[in-house]
Design an enzyme around this catalytic site. Sequence first.
Site, PDB file in Angstrom:
ATOM      1  N   GLN A   1      42.380 -27.350 -34.633  1.00  0.00           N
ATOM      2  CA  GLN A   1      41.255 -26.423 -34.580  1.00  0.00           C
ATOM      3  C   GLN A   1      41.712 -24.970 -34.515  1.00  0.00           C
ATOM      4  O   GLN A   1      40.881 -24.072 -34.371  1.00  0.00           O
ATOM      5  CB  GLN A   1      40.358 -26.751 -33.369  1.00  0.00           C
ATOM      6  CG  GLN A   1      39.766 -28.152 -33.386  1.00  0.00           C
ATOM      7  CD  GLN A   1      38.685 -28.341 -34.435  1.00  0.00           C
ATOM      8  OE1 GLN A   1      38.085 -27.374 -34.900  1.00  0.00           O
ATOM      9  NE2 GLN A   1      38.435 -29.581 -34.820  1.00  0.00           N
TER      10      GLN A   1
ATOM     11  N   CYS B   1      34.890 -37.444 -30.375  1.00  0.00           N
ATOM     12  CA  CYS B   1      36.230 -38.007 -30.110  1.00  0.00           C
ATOM     13  C   CYS B   1      36.875 -37.368 -28.889  1.00  0.00           C
ATOM     14  O   CYS B   1      38.102 -37.214 -28.844  1.00  0.00           O
ATOM     15  CB  CYS B   1      37.146 -37.895 -31.330  1.00  0.00           C
ATOM     16  SG  CYS B   1      36.532 -38.750 -32.769  1.00  0.00           S
TER      17      CYS B   1
END
Lengths: 147, 425
Positions: free
Chosen positions: B218, B381
């Site tokens: 990310q 997740c």
Amino acid sequence: MQLQQMYQEIILDHYKNPHGRGLRDPFDAESHQINPTCGDEVTLRVKLDGGTVADVSYDGQGCSISQASTSVLTDLVVGKPVDEAFRKMDAFVELMQGRGQVEPDEDVLEDGIAFAGVAKYPARVKCALLGWMAFKDAVARSEGARA
Amino acid sequence: MTTTATPLDVETVRADFPILGRTVREGKRLVYLDSGATSQRPRQVLDAERAFLETANAAVHRGAHQLAEEATDAYEAARQKVADFVGVDYGEIVFTKNATEGVNLVAYAMGNAAAAGPEAERFRLGPGDEIVVTEMEHHANLVPWQQLAQRTGATLRWFGVTDEGRLDLSDVDELVNERTKVVAFTHQSNVLGTVNPVRALVDAAARVGALTVLDACQSVPHGPVDFRALGVDFAVFSGHKMLGPSGVGVLYGRRALLEALPPFLTGGSMIEMVQMASSTFAPPPQRFEAGVPMTSQAVALGAAVDYLNAVGMDRVAEHEHLLTEVALRGLAEIPGVRVVGPTEAVDRGGAVSFVVEGIHAHDVGQVLDSLGIAVRVGHHCAWPLHRRMNAAATVRASFYLYNTLDEVAALVEGVREAQRFFGVA
């Protein structure tokens, strides 16, 4: 608007005022089911009485679809013979997996027909079936315990 | 934050992404706010993959014909681009199937160290050793370490998360100690948006000689990242979150470590010499790329790097920072909305997760979807993190360089619409 097709008033009513909610004693078997993609869960207990579903009680947390569907489940199966309850379950599963192509039978599914719109959203089908999977599992466990 | 001379021109960027022109759900303009799950791809990336397949496709690192040469050159040129993009050397980049495979590669290779030679000594784990992760990890940087601990008898420990959604480093000296062999953590949380203090964790690990593994999935797509400057030993990221294809991910490993690390997957391409009873292995990165690799995907990832470089990663970061600030401000103004993660856009990226009181995340997502707004709902997740933050599920909007302020406004208005629809406004 599509949203109203999915969230029928019946579904929202069951969501806001669920039937039969809360875990009760006595019970023969309990099943805990999780939807691993979203973390929704339900714990459901079944009490059988000579081949009849005497009580279904449940607790859980999840979206309106999963909670309303479990509420409808209790209406449909409590007081019914197990084989009839399973026929209703099969009809509901068929409706949910039908991608919106299955015409539901109100005599069999009663309020459950409101979920026909949900069947058009594949990602939500699991939500609608969560409580039913718990019911199926709990009945299998209670029958297994007696056998 | 430094300000670049000219801000990103979002309309020019958007024109490169064909999918952003489509409509969804009965004619609604698509508002794609799910780039944290997967990003969309510009024409330049799609064209590069097609051009490779139409002109140079062949199995790389085998064969001596012209196509094999050209395919190998294209594949290795992509490796160089990726290496330059994250500030490391060409030979320190391993292509994997995805970032998840990258973490597993390191974890399994460490598990294989027990049976390898003395050069692999520092990767060996056993009872008494400790692996440290954090409570904010994506399952991909948690489950492989749980499994490694189970296989080796090592102990798994973790940093907690504060109510605000920051790493709790108050017990860093106790958690990272002489028994610690690995410290694995995310650069930027895929749920909270939190940017972690990499340097502090790298320093703590260095004091006790532990290896660091950074989940950069990310961070690398969203701003300038230099692994050498960060000082991490290993890092992973995925192609499909940075305008590239799915099916290709990247593992970075410091050269000296990759040279000593035993293989994970074995077979063709990764060998030096094979005899019937035993084999020796190629130097890195080939040692970690068994079999015919994903070639057109790697080439297209190289094109994605070119695209991002042309836009400028400072510009990308600045643009997303603005979107995040506006989103946080807009959501804060809605009664009943709780942002899960830092509420100020400081050390924070563009993943904004929230809960709406009285409406399950699935139901919020369904209303947004009916308006054409694509967000992610669920635990993304990161189930243990959701438990920690007292949220069964959240709605996550995640931004990228092609998102606009209008789209942020649509998100905020969509949340209000969900409240009206479910009667909780």
